[in-house]
Motif scaffolding. Structure first.
Motif, short mmCIF file in Angstrom:
data_model
loop_
_atom_site.label_atom_id
_atom_site.label_comp_id
_atom_site.label_asym_id
_atom_site.label_seq_id
_atom_site.Cartn_x
_atom_site.Cartn_y
_atom_site.Cartn_z
N PHE A 66 0.84 -1.19 0.00
CA PHE A 66 0.00 0.00 0.00
C PHE A 66 0.87 1.25 0.00
O PHE A 66 2.06 1.18 0.34
N GLN A 67 0.28 2.36 -0.38
CA GLN A 67 0.95 3.65 -0.32
C GLN A 67 -0.03 4.66 0.25
O GLN A 67 -1.15 4.77 -0.24
N VAL A 68 0.39 5.38 1.26
CA VAL A 68 -0.42 6.46 1.82
C VAL A 68 -0.10 7.72 1.01
O VAL A 68 1.06 8.10 0.87
N VAL A 69 -1.14 8.34 0.46
CA VAL A 69 -0.99 9.57 -0.31
C VAL A 69 -1.67 10.69 0.46
O VAL A 69 -2.89 10.68 0.63
N ASP A 70 -0.88 11.64 0.95
CA ASP A 70 -1.38 12.76 1.73
C ASP A 70 -1.68 13.91 0.77
O ASP A 70 -0.79 14.41 0.09
N LEU A 71 -2.93 14.31 0.71
CA LEU A 71 -3.40 15.31 -0.25
C LEU A 71 -3.31 16.74 0.28
O LEU A 71 -3.69 17.68 -0.42
N ARG A 72 -2.80 16.91 1.48
CA ARG A 72 -2.73 18.26 2.06
C ARG A 72 -1.59 19.05 1.42
O ARG A 72 -0.70 18.49 0.77
N GLN A 73 -1.60 20.34 1.63
CA GLN A 73 -0.53 21.20 1.12
C GLN A 73 0.80 20.86 1.80
O GLN A 73 0.82 20.33 2.92
N ALA A 74 1.89 21.18 1.15
CA ALA A 74 3.23 20.82 1.64
C ALA A 74 3.49 21.36 3.05
O ALA A 74 4.11 20.68 3.87
N ALA A 75 3.02 22.56 3.35
CA ALA A 75 3.25 23.14 4.68
C ALA A 75 2.57 22.31 5.76
O ALA A 75 3.16 22.04 6.82
N ASP A 76 1.33 21.88 5.51
CA ASP A 76 0.61 21.05 6.49
C ASP A 76 1.28 19.68 6.61
O ASP A 76 1.41 19.14 7.70
#
Length: 183
Positions: A66-76
């Protein structure tokens, strides 16, 4: 109508169809959903969701499927992220190049602040043939259930022994924070 008018209408329809096909990408991404994979039914029955506890188990067991993909902005993402996750902001994912960054042959766990953007991204990924899931509650749910102390009695444990669950939750917190906190 005259034959000339019909030819113009036909040419316009073909032009629109060509533009739509170009925007959809290469032919392998044009694979439609099968009749058995109805996105609405998947979402209705919660098959599109993964609970933070299950994701924590996957991470700890290091299955690599699996791969977790974080969709938040780079700063967050820089402030806090789930171990092993990749940052691909929602607006970047929604581009053709962004889609190519997501591994096609792994389960994809989508994470955003609260789960709303993940739902939009999930729809796109599933329509493109990805096995995608939404982290229930987003990063806020992860923090609340995995990273911060809660009373195990407050959780829905209908199918799990509360004592066994409390021990498992303690082990998860130790894994992700390096410290042990009593429940």
């Amino acid at each position: 109508m005259e034959a000339k008018t019909w030819h113009k209408i036909g040419a316009a329809v073909m032009l629109v169809a060509a533009v739509v096909i170009m925007l959809m990408g290469k032919p392998s991404s044009l694979t439609p959903l099968s009749a058995t994979e109805d996105i609405g039914a998947i979402a209705q029955y919660g098959e599109d969701r993964i609970q933070p506890f299950l994701l924590a188990d996957w991470i700890i067991s290091e299955t690599g499927d699996f791969q977790v993909v974080d969709l938040r902005q780079a700063a967050d993402f820089g402030e806090y992220s789930i171990d092993g996750s990749m940052n691909l902001p929602f607006t970047s994912l929604m581009t053709r190049d962004g889609l190519y960054e997501v591994p096609k042959y792994q389960k994809i766990v989508l994470v955003c602040g609260d789960g709303s953007r993940s739902g939009q991204a999930w729809t796109v990924l599933r329509s493109k043939g990805y096995e995608a899931y939404i982290l229930t509650g987003g990063i806020k749910g992860w923090m609340r259930q995995i990273m911060t102390p809660v009373d195990a009695a407050d959780l829905d444990l209908t199918d799990i022994d509360p004592h066994e669950f409390a021990l498992k939750l303690k082990a998860m917190r130790e894994h992700f924070t390096g410290t042990s906190e009593e429940l």
